[in-house]
Design a protein around this motif. Structure first.
Motif, PDB file in Angstrom:
ATOM      1  N   UNK A  68      12.728 -52.234  72.067  1.00 37.28           N
ATOM      2  CA  UNK A  68      13.054 -53.654  71.882  1.00 37.28           C
ATOM      3  C   UNK A  68      12.685 -54.184  70.506  1.00 37.28           C
ATOM      4  N   UNK A  69      11.770 -53.531  69.803  1.00 39.00           N
ATOM      5  CA  UNK A  69      11.257 -54.066  68.549  1.00 39.00           C
ATOM      6  C   UNK A  69      11.950 -53.593  67.294  1.00 39.00           C
ATOM      7  N   UNK A  70      13.144 -53.022  67.414  1.00 35.18           N
ATOM      8  CA  UNK A  70      13.859 -52.580  66.212  1.00 35.18           C
ATOM      9  C   UNK A  70      15.336 -52.917  66.333  1.00 35.18           C
ATOM     10  N   UNK A  71      15.905 -53.431  65.257  1.00 37.69           N
ATOM     11  CA  UNK A  71      17.341 -53.727  65.269  1.00 37.69           C
ATOM     12  C   UNK A  71      18.166 -52.542  64.782  1.00 37.69           C
ATOM     13  N   UNK A  72      17.491 -51.426  64.488  1.00 36.79           N
ATOM     14  CA  UNK A  72      18.160 -50.208  64.053  1.00 36.79           C
ATOM     15  C   UNK A  72      17.707 -49.022  64.893  1.00 36.79           C
ATOM     16  N   UNK A  73      18.632 -48.128  65.215  1.00 36.88           N
ATOM     17  CA  UNK A  73      18.314 -46.912  65.962  1.00 36.88           C
ATOM     18  C   UNK A  73      18.991 -45.735  65.263  1.00 36.88           C
ATOM     19  N   UNK A  74      18.259 -44.665  64.954  1.00 35.28           N
ATOM     20  CA  UNK A  74      18.871 -43.501  64.311  1.00 35.28           C
ATOM     21  C   UNK A  74      20.059 -42.975  65.121  1.00 35.28           C
TER      22      UNK A  74
END
Length: 242
Positions: A41-47
């Protein structure tokens, strides 16, 4: 690095990564419920990896970020830093495609020079209170089906990430990536601009010579490129959720 182990990709979401051990982790229990994704939930980017582009494109924007050595593909799951809009407060993934990087957590591959990749785990991971979960080893130390499946997923991600390194090099060689700014205006009237991202330039793609275009075809890059370009239309859906 951990005890000579080098992580094979970004370690976003992970705390302390250590090798998985069938003795020390004999009783380890894994959350397999649909509401297990709160950690993201704490990141607006995902590898992301290129192999995911086609399946993910109708649901999640795919962009590139400048990396230490080369640009890296990521899913844009929010427009505000530190906020993933595709995860509910209860930890359920709201979108129709769940990135492999998210699905494999808390496991990942690590490398020891000269050896095959080894399975690692986030030692900071704990089963949420009130859940029973699923064991990954039997009492005798044999791998349970859930662990076999996660290792298969990690192996696919690992191999795809390795292939992706050469695919990104091709995009760079052909000068196909351009910097973009994503501008968003919310219903409240607030405006936001995301800088520093890269996308494939459709105009530059159309201008490629026959030889260079055939290079993309030979490397099986065309489906991923077109999926990436198509995925950018999902940015507005992410904006509405932000």
């Amino acid at each position: 690095m951990w005890g000579g182990v080098r992580m094979v990709d970004s370690v976003i979401f992970y705390g302390n990564i250590i090798p998985l051990d069938r003795d020390n982790h004999r009783d380890f229990v894994l959350d397999i419920d649909d509401d297990r994704f709160g950690f993201s939930a704490g990141s607006h980017l995902v590898p992301a990896v290129f192999d995911e582009f086609v399946a993910a494109a109708p649901h999640i924007p795919v962009v590139f970020l400048p990396g230490v050595n080369a640009p890296v593909p990521v899913f844009l799951v929010g427009l505000r830093a530190g906020k993933n809009v595709l995860v509910s407060a209860e930890g359920r993934w709201l979108g129709n495609y769940i990135p492999a990087y998210v699905r494999r957590y808390p496991l990942m591959f690590g490398e020891i020079e000269g050896r095959a990749p080894i399975t690692c785990i986030d030692s900071a991971y704990t089963l949420p209170k009130g859940k029973s979960g699923a064991r990954i080893f039997t009492d005798e130390g044999e791998e349970m089906p859930i662990l076999v499946e996660r290792i298969r997923l990690m192996n696919e991600f690992f191999l795809a990430a390795k292939r992706g390194e050469s695919l990104v090099k091709t995009l760079i060689d052909l000068d196909l990536l351009r910097p973009v700014t994503i501008d968003a205006k919310f219903e409240s009237g607030e405006t936001l601009a995301l800088h520093g991202m890269l996308t494939v330039d459709p105009g530059r793609l159309d201008e490629l010579s026959d030889e260079d275009f055939l290079r993309l075809r030979r490397e099986s890059l065309l489906p991923a490129i077109y999926a990436h370009i198509s995925s950018l239309s999902c940015i507005d859906a992410i904006r509405k959720l932000s």
